[in-house]
Design an enzyme around this catalytic site. Sequence first.
Site: not given
Ligand code: NCD
Ligand code: ZN
Length: 333
Positions: A12, A14
């Site tokens: 997971h 980003h």
């Molecule tokens: C994540 C993001 O910034 O994309 N933020 C987070 O607080 N985890 C999105 C997510 O996974 O909820």
């Molecule tokens: Zn996330």
Amino acid sequence: MKLQLTSPLDMHLHLRQDNMLKVVAPLSSKTFSGAIIMPNTLPPISTKEQLLRYKEDILNATKGDTFTPYMTLFFKNDYSREFLESIKDEILSIKLYPAGITTNSEGGVSTIDVESLRPTLEIMSDLGIVLNIHGETDGFVMDREAEFVPIYKALAKAFPKLKIVMEHITTKASADALLEFENLYATITLHHLYITLDDVAGGMLQPHLFCKPIAKRPEDREALLELALNANPKVMFGSDSAPHPKSAKEAPGCAAGIFTAPIALQLLAQLFDKHNKLENLQAFVSNNAQKIYAITPAKKIITLEKKSFKIPSSYGNVVPFMANEEIGFVIDN
Ligand code: NCD
Ligand code: ZN
């Protein structure tokens, strides 16, 4: 003391776009063999063209490293069977966000129940596409995940062949539900194994520890530790490393997300070592995910050494988790 990990996976992650992608992607591809790339970009990834272009951007940003970006699509309830058939070999999963629950999720789903989702989930189940869920309601912030548990259970029951991953679980309620259904799995982050709400807001407010779902109570963290440290086969590491520029974190209206990618393996090693569970780290950071998703990542050996290391104050304009703190493991490659 040295420790080797084979083909670590971050299930997971980003990576963002443009300049941020160029800064953060190499920090993951240096130490991980592959990662599930979250689709909450601007706009979210919802066409084949966008997906392939994003994958190309990631491969360019990680050139020279052995690294597989496992792509995901942003869940929409009107994807057709033809579309999903045409894209299934390019993706590992589809990520469902409740509308507006977190960063860039405005285009998510507003009604999450078995009947509304049935057509799409039946197709996914037939095609063997995994469903990732950000499981929070719009209730009181500390209760959002626990309130979502009945929805997880209803979906797991209604679609027994669909693999459902409860993303970044933070509560004992989720940990318990996970073990009840064969087709439920979960990712656990690094930060939710380290912190509770007390670390976020018990003293001076810590914006770099603010994320969704918010860190919960000590007994919730204990339940996550129990699963992760024993490498329960239903759980896998997913950092949810979510970089935001320092200016967006150190601001009124602080963005949600904690940046952990460059120091995740070192801090996992430290945690598993502290609990005398180092022998389970390989399963937690790779083998469990390989079985759950039926993937075989490229071979990549990462050597960690038990040696003092100071986490940098920033990577580009992003402040990492535990910035400036001394930790006990360093990557030796
Ligand atoms: C994540 C993001 O910034 O994309 N933020 C987070 O607080 N985890 C999105 C997510 O996974 O909820
Ligand atoms: Zn996330």
